[in-house]
Design a protein around this motif. Structure first.
Motif, PDB file in Angstrom:
ATOM      1  N   GLY A 194       0.846  -1.124   0.121  1.00  0.00           N
ATOM      2  CA  GLY A 194       0.219   0.005  -0.083  1.00  0.00           C
ATOM      3  C   GLY A 194       1.075   1.324  -0.130  1.00  0.00           C
ATOM      4  N   GLU A 195       0.221   2.367  -0.101  1.00  0.00           N
ATOM      5  CA  GLU A 195       1.066   3.616  -0.087  1.00  0.00           C
ATOM      6  C   GLU A 195       1.364   3.947   1.342  1.00  0.00           C
ATOM      7  OE1 GLU A 195       2.492   7.152  -1.489  1.00  0.00           O
ATOM      8  OE2 GLU A 195       1.448   5.671  -2.400  1.00  0.00           O
ATOM      9  N   THR A 196       0.900   3.540   2.410  1.00  0.00           N
ATOM     10  CA  THR A 196       1.579   3.746   3.854  1.00  0.00           C
ATOM     11  C   THR A 196       1.121   2.662   4.695  1.00  0.00           C
ATOM     12  OG1 THR A 196      -0.374   5.107   4.539  1.00  0.00           O
ATOM     13  CG2 THR A 196       1.168   6.317   3.565  1.00  0.00           C
ATOM     14  N   SER A 197       0.305   1.799   4.086  1.00  0.00           N
ATOM     15  CA  SER A 197      -0.352   0.855   4.924  1.00  0.00           C
ATOM     16  C   SER A 197       0.775  -0.164   5.841  1.00  0.00           C
ATOM     17  CB  SER A 197      -1.233  -0.318   4.268  1.00  0.00           C
ATOM     18  OG  SER A 197      -2.745   0.440   3.964  1.00  0.00           O
ATOM     19  N   GLY A 198       1.758  -0.713   5.092  1.00  0.00           N
ATOM     20  CA  GLY A 198       2.794  -1.192   5.695  1.00  0.00           C
ATOM     21  C   GLY A 198       3.634  -0.768   6.671  1.00  0.00           C
ATOM     22  N   ALA A 199       3.754   0.528   6.423  1.00  0.00           N
ATOM     23  CA  ALA A 199       4.627   1.419   7.306  1.00  0.00           C
ATOM     24  C   ALA A 199       3.683   1.700   8.495  1.00  0.00           C
ATOM     25  CB  ALA A 199       5.066   2.889   6.784  1.00  0.00           C
ATOM     26  N   ASP A 200       2.532   2.109   8.382  1.00  0.00           N
ATOM     27  CA  ASP A 200       1.486   2.338   9.565  1.00  0.00           C
ATOM     28  C   ASP A 200       1.466   1.193  10.452  1.00  0.00           C
ATOM     29  OD1 ASP A 200       1.347   4.871   8.274  1.00  0.00           O
ATOM     30  OD2 ASP A 200      -0.434   4.503   7.497  1.00  0.00           O
ATOM     31  N   GLU A 201       1.181  -0.019   9.731  1.00  0.00           N
ATOM     32  CA  GLU A 201       1.134  -1.236  10.680  1.00  0.00           C
ATOM     33  C   GLU A 201       2.399  -1.653  11.600  1.00  0.00           C
ATOM     34  OE1 GLU A 201      -1.974  -4.157   8.398  1.00  0.00           O
ATOM     35  OE2 GLU A 201       0.104  -4.521   8.060  1.00  0.00           O
ATOM     36  N   SER A 202       3.474  -1.030  10.746  1.00  0.00           N
ATOM     37  CA  SER A 202       4.854  -1.440  11.393  1.00  0.00           C
ATOM     38  C   SER A 202       5.098  -0.322  12.690  1.00  0.00           C
ATOM     39  CB  SER A 202       5.876  -1.005  10.173  1.00  0.00           C
ATOM     40  OG  SER A 202       5.772  -2.092   9.347  1.00  0.00           O
ATOM     41  N   VAL A 203       4.578   0.809  12.582  1.00  0.00           N
ATOM     42  CA  VAL A 203       4.567   1.888  13.517  1.00  0.00           C
ATOM     43  C   VAL A 203       3.935   1.303  14.739  1.00  0.00           C
ATOM     44  CG1 VAL A 203       4.280   4.157  14.176  1.00  0.00           C
ATOM     45  CG2 VAL A 203       5.438   3.620  12.239  1.00  0.00           C
ATOM     46  N   GLY A 204       2.606   0.758  14.384  1.00  0.00           N
ATOM     47  CA  GLY A 204       1.777   0.153  15.685  1.00  0.00           C
ATOM     48  C   GLY A 204       2.475  -0.924  16.126  1.00  0.00           C
ATOM     49  N   PHE A 205       3.047  -1.861  15.287  1.00  0.00           N
ATOM     50  CA  PHE A 205       3.629  -2.963  15.857  1.00  0.00           C
ATOM     51  C   PHE A 205       4.942  -2.726  16.858  1.00  0.00           C
ATOM     52  CE2 PHE A 205       6.923  -6.369  14.898  1.00  0.00           C
ATOM     53  CZ  PHE A 205       6.341  -7.632  15.674  1.00  0.00           C
ATOM     54  N   LEU A 206       5.790  -1.731  16.410  1.00  0.00           N
ATOM     55  CA  LEU A 206       6.784  -1.437  17.009  1.00  0.00           C
ATOM     56  C   LEU A 206       6.535  -0.658  18.481  1.00  0.00           C
ATOM     57  CD1 LEU A 206      10.132  -1.219  16.948  1.00  0.00           C
ATOM     58  CD2 LEU A 206       9.732   1.124  15.670  1.00  0.00           C
ATOM     59  N   SER A 207       5.196  -0.013  18.367  1.00  0.00           N
ATOM     60  CA  SER A 207       4.891   0.721  19.584  1.00  0.00           C
ATOM     61  C   SER A 207       4.328  -0.216  20.751  1.00  0.00           C
ATOM     62  CB  SER A 207       3.988   1.663  19.281  1.00  0.00           C
ATOM     63  OG  SER A 207       4.292   2.747  18.255  1.00  0.00           O
ATOM     64  N   GLY A 208       3.631  -1.320  19.918  1.00  0.00           N
ATOM     65  CA  GLY A 208       3.221  -2.456  21.055  1.00  0.00           C
ATOM     66  C   GLY A 208       4.340  -3.075  21.682  1.00  0.00           C
ATOM     67  N   LEU A 209       5.378  -3.435  20.852  1.00  0.00           N
ATOM     68  CA  LEU A 209       6.616  -4.198  21.266  1.00  0.00           C
ATOM     69  C   LEU A 209       7.405  -3.367  22.434  1.00  0.00           C
ATOM     70  CD1 LEU A 209       7.692  -5.935  18.332  1.00  0.00           C
ATOM     71  CD2 LEU A 209       6.549  -6.881  19.969  1.00  0.00           C
ATOM     72  N   LYS A 210       7.363  -2.182  22.190  1.00  0.00           N
ATOM     73  CA  LYS A 210       8.352  -1.319  23.047  1.00  0.00           C
ATOM     74  C   LYS A 210       7.535  -0.985  24.438  1.00  0.00           C
ATOM     75  CE  LYS A 210      10.955   1.724  19.765  1.00  0.00           C
ATOM     76  NZ  LYS A 210      11.297   3.074  19.344  1.00  0.00           N
ATOM     77  N   ARG A 211       6.428  -1.144  24.263  1.00  0.00           N
ATOM     78  CA  ARG A 211       5.614  -0.956  25.862  1.00  0.00           C
ATOM     79  C   ARG A 211       5.941  -2.159  26.745  1.00  0.00           C
ATOM     80  NH1 ARG A 211       2.246   1.771  28.196  1.00  0.00           N
ATOM     81  NH2 ARG A 211       1.121   0.714  29.831  1.00  0.00           N
ATOM     82  N   TYR A 212       6.306  -3.404  26.256  1.00  0.00           N
ATOM     83  CA  TYR A 212       6.506  -4.625  27.080  1.00  0.00           C
ATOM     84  C   TYR A 212       7.739  -4.873  27.031  1.00  0.00           C
ATOM     85  CZ  TYR A 212       1.379  -4.468  27.470  1.00  0.00           C
ATOM     86  OH  TYR A 212       0.084  -4.217  27.455  1.00  0.00           O
ATOM     87  N   LEU A 213       8.788  -4.518  25.978  1.00  0.00           N
ATOM     88  CA  LEU A 213      10.098  -5.228  26.095  1.00  0.00           C
ATOM     89  C   LEU A 213      10.971  -3.913  26.172  1.00  0.00           C
ATOM     90  CD1 LEU A 213      10.019  -7.476  22.690  1.00  0.00           C
ATOM     91  CD2 LEU A 213      10.279  -8.259  24.899  1.00  0.00           C
ATOM     92  N   LYS A 214      11.765  -4.336  27.248  1.00  0.00           N
ATOM     93  CA  LYS A 214      12.887  -3.204  27.639  1.00  0.00           C
ATOM     94  C   LYS A 214      14.263  -3.786  27.447  1.00  0.00           C
ATOM     95  CE  LYS A 214       9.347  -0.485  28.843  1.00  0.00           C
ATOM     96  NZ  LYS A 214       8.913   0.566  28.119  1.00  0.00           N
TER      97      LYS A 214
END
Length: 273
Positions: free
Chosen positions: A253-273
């Motif tokens: 997509g135009e931005t879909s893959g990147a936008d999903e990736s940002v959400g994925f990264l945000s979710g992981l960073k919340r729990y992985l330190k």
């Protein structure tokens, strides 16, 4: 035309065309979707991958008794061609995963589309948003990101649902990525996220049946091939493969893959330190 693979979550029924694109024809039946795609898109829980071109003559699709029929042309759904969307628990080296995740973030910031949500990772990318509408879009996402960071995940997800452009708006893509992260962490026994995952999912649901299908898949760990490949490379691989799988996802997509990736990264960073 040859059927290359079919998803493991296809629902039986008769479907009509919902929308057409150069590489994808989307079929709908009630609230269920099946996506007929070419091989550049890859497998997925609801995908049927074919090696031919999308045809404007296609009007209907039926899945019944181990067969798929597309406008009269029938294909056998044999087990050898079934795509597996569930990612089983993997041997997990946290140090390697965090190192690879840093590479993933750097690739994302460098290569994501200008209008993607990568500005949440690098504020200098705000310069790509110039109109008053675009600046309001950025401000809303940054407010939602603050809610996520403060632990108010349900409010954050609700603030951005349906926000953005296209068939799958950026807010819905971000929420999908975040849900994928929550499910992955749960599968790996890193965090028990079932109640959180349900809350975010319910807050993210909207009136767009198309995006609701993707949200449900993300919540339940039904991964599309490009995202599945990224996760496997983060767990097991080195820099070259991470660059390759991330590049393939960003091309979605135009931005879909990147936008999903940002959400994925945000979710992981919340729990992985």
């Amino acid at each position: 035309m040859t059927l290359l693979s079919f998803g493991d979550k296809l629902e039986q029924g008769t479907y009509a065309v919902h929308s057409r694109f150069s590489k994808v024809t989307n079929f709908i039946s009630g609230s269920s979707f099946i996506f007929v795609v070419n091989n550049s898109i890859g497998g997925g829980p609801f995908n049927i991958v074919v090696d031919g071109e999308m045809s404007l003559a296609w009007q209907s699709l039926e899945v019944k008794d181990g067969h798929c029929t597309i406008s009269g042309e029938q294909f056998a759904l044999i087990p050898e061609k079934q795509y597996t969307s569930i990612l089983a628990k993997q041997e997990f080296d946290k140090t390697r995963f965090l190192r690879n995740l840093e590479s993933f973030e750097n690739i994302l910031i460098k290569n994501a589309s200008a209008k993607s949500l990568a500005f949440l990772l690098d504020r200098s990318r705000r310069k790509f948003f110039t109109s008053s509408f675009e600046k309001g879009f950025v401000d809303t996402f940054e407010s939602a990101a603050s809610a996520f960071e403060a632990g108010d995940l349900v409010t954050g997800a609700g603030m951005i649902k349906g926000l953005g452009f296209g068939l799958t708006p950026s807010g819905d893509d971000f929420n999908c990525g975040f849900l994928i992260a929550l499910d992955f962490l749960q599968t790996q026994n890193i965090a028990d996220n079932e109640a959180v995952k349900t809350g975010v999912y319910e807050a993210a649901l909207g009136t767009n049946l198309f995006t609701n299908v993707f949200l449900g898949a993300a919540k339940n760990g039904f991964l599309f091939e490009k995202f599945r490949n990224v996760i496997l490379s983060l767990i097991h691989s080195g820099q070259n493969e991470i660059a390759e799988t991330t590049g393939a996802l960003l091309a979605h997509g135009e931005t879909s893959g990147a936008d999903e990736s940002v959400g994925f990264l945000s979710g992981l960073k919340r729990y992985l330190k």
